[in-house]
Design an enzyme around this catalytic site. Structure first.
Site, PDB file in Angstrom:
ATOM      1  N   ASP A 102       0.706  -1.218  -0.092  1.00 24.22           N
ATOM      2  CA  ASP A 102       0.088  -0.097  -0.050  1.00 24.22           C
ATOM      3  C   ASP A 102       0.911   1.294  -0.108  1.00 24.22           C
ATOM      4  O   ASP A 102       1.731   1.336   0.834  1.00 24.22           O
ATOM      5  CB  ASP A 102      -0.762   0.127   1.259  1.00 24.22           C
ATOM      6  CG  ASP A 102      -1.849   1.360   1.207  1.00 24.22           C
ATOM      7  OD1 ASP A 102      -3.174   1.073   0.744  1.00 24.22           O
ATOM      8  OD2 ASP A 102      -1.457   2.291   1.493  1.00 24.22           O
ATOM      9  N   ILE A 103       0.568   2.365  -1.049  1.00 22.60           N
ATOM     10  CA  ILE A 103       1.552   3.426  -1.132  1.00 22.60           C
ATOM     11  C   ILE A 103       0.888   4.381   0.171  1.00 22.60           C
ATOM     12  O   ILE A 103      -0.112   4.592   0.226  1.00 22.60           O
ATOM     13  CB  ILE A 103       1.056   4.165  -2.265  1.00 22.60           C
ATOM     14  CG1 ILE A 103       1.717   3.280  -3.523  1.00 22.60           C
ATOM     15  CG2 ILE A 103       1.904   5.458  -2.581  1.00 22.60           C
ATOM     16  CD1 ILE A 103       1.269   3.965  -4.740  1.00 22.60           C
ATOM     17  N   ASN A 110      -2.359  12.821  -4.678  1.00 18.24           N
ATOM     18  CA  ASN A 110      -3.271  13.318  -5.366  1.00 18.24           C
ATOM     19  C   ASN A 110      -3.858  14.760  -5.126  1.00 18.24           C
ATOM     20  O   ASN A 110      -3.860  15.890  -5.881  1.00 18.24           O
ATOM     21  CB  ASN A 110      -4.726  12.393  -5.374  1.00 18.24           C
ATOM     22  CG  ASN A 110      -4.447  11.254  -6.163  1.00 18.24           C
ATOM     23  OD1 ASN A 110      -3.623  11.266  -7.290  1.00 18.24           O
ATOM     24  ND2 ASN A 110      -4.960  10.226  -5.605  1.00 18.24           N
ATOM     25  N   ASP A 119      -1.470   8.884 -10.798  1.00 12.71           N
ATOM     26  CA  ASP A 119      -1.823   7.932 -11.949  1.00 12.71           C
ATOM     27  C   ASP A 119      -0.297   7.603 -12.424  1.00 12.71           C
ATOM     28  O   ASP A 119       0.031   6.197 -12.489  1.00 12.71           O
ATOM     29  CB  ASP A 119      -2.547   8.276 -13.164  1.00 12.71           C
ATOM     30  CG  ASP A 119      -3.960   8.233 -12.876  1.00 12.71           C
ATOM     31  OD1 ASP A 119      -4.296   7.780 -11.957  1.00 12.71           O
ATOM     32  OD2 ASP A 119      -4.865   8.922 -13.668  1.00 12.71           O
ATOM     33  N   GLU A 145      -4.760   2.300  -4.355  1.00 12.63           N
ATOM     34  CA  GLU A 145      -3.193   2.326  -4.033  1.00 12.63           C
ATOM     35  C   GLU A 145      -2.727   0.962  -3.630  1.00 12.63           C
ATOM     36  O   GLU A 145      -1.488   0.996  -2.875  1.00 12.63           O
ATOM     37  CB  GLU A 145      -2.628   3.418  -3.183  1.00 12.63           C
ATOM     38  CG  GLU A 145      -3.144   3.445  -1.846  1.00 12.63           C
ATOM     39  CD  GLU A 145      -4.462   4.387  -1.504  1.00 12.63           C
ATOM     40  OE1 GLU A 145      -4.670   4.403  -0.276  1.00 12.63           O
ATOM     41  OE2 GLU A 145      -5.305   4.404  -2.410  1.00 12.63           O
TER      42      GLU A 145
END
Length: 229
Positions: A102-103, A110, A119, A145
């Protein structure tokens, strides 16, 4: 491909033989030039039409199995193939590891830099995951993500070493993004689980990896946590 066979009028045996071999059309002697050109054009149009159908079918299959943004396999593909990999692991007595990646703080990427940059980060992470796995492994995007890597014939020690290296490499190398000269600093949190007797279904295995992921996030992110055996 197409094939036109030349034969004498009334030569039905050769005509039948040719059709059996895959001949698409036939002409009788003497051959009229205009008829030959018309038939050739017709065969070329038919061939191009078949190629378009084949290309459309292949694209449809690809879209059904892959994530359109990253090109990785999607959740549907993961669900079906993880079940087969888990069964094979149980039958062979070989370990199977699942890592959920997971980022960290992706929403802020964003919010601060825009969805285009977000993206780009997702695509770049997908590329790095593909480059870090073996042909026998599986990388997929769960959604948002979150990504998952399934590592065949991999015990916990090896899985932790692989994911720890991935975690360090992601932190060490900024992600290229539009209008950001030095790139974006990105880190990930990773939860790892290895299949055991508790994992009756793929969901059980993924759930344990997901619980380890949440522990990694609660402990400060940018780290790997392994589900306890």
């Amino acid at each position: 491909w197409w094939l036109v066979r030349r034969m004498a009028e009334g030569d039905d045996d050769r005509r039948a033989e040719g059709l059996g071999l895959g001949v698409n059309d036939d002409l009788y002697k003497p051959i009229d030039k205009n008829e030959l050109l018309a038939r050739a054009r017709n065969q070329i149009r038919h061939h191009r039409y078949q190629e378009r159908l084949r290309s459309t079918y292949q694209r449809s299959i690809s879209m059904a199995l892959t994530d359109s943004l990253t090109g990785l396999y999607n959740r549907h593909y993961l669900d079906s193939h993880l079940a087969a990999m888990l069964e094979r692991s149980k039958g062979d007595g070989r370990p199977l590891a699942v890592a959920i990646i997971d980022i960290d703080f992706f929403k802020s990427v964003n919010d601060t830099h825009g969805h285009v940059a977000g993206d780009q980060v997702l695509r770049e992470l997908a590329r790095r995951l593909e480059n870090s796995i073996r042909a026998s492994d599986l990388a997929a995007r769960l959604g948002g993500e979150e990504f998952v890597v399934v590592m065949s014939d991999t015990n916990m020690d090896t899985a932790r070493a692989i994911t720890a290296r991935l975690c360090r490499d992601i932190e060490a190398t900024p992600f290229a993004a539009s209008l950001i000269e030095d790139g974006l600093a990105v880190t990930v949190s990773i939860g790892v689980a290895v299949a055991d007797h508790r994992d009756a279904t793929p969901d059980d295995l993924v759930k344990r990896a997901d619980e380890a992921l949440y522990e990694a996030k609660n402990n400060g992110r940018n780290q790997v946590i392994a589900a306890l055996g």
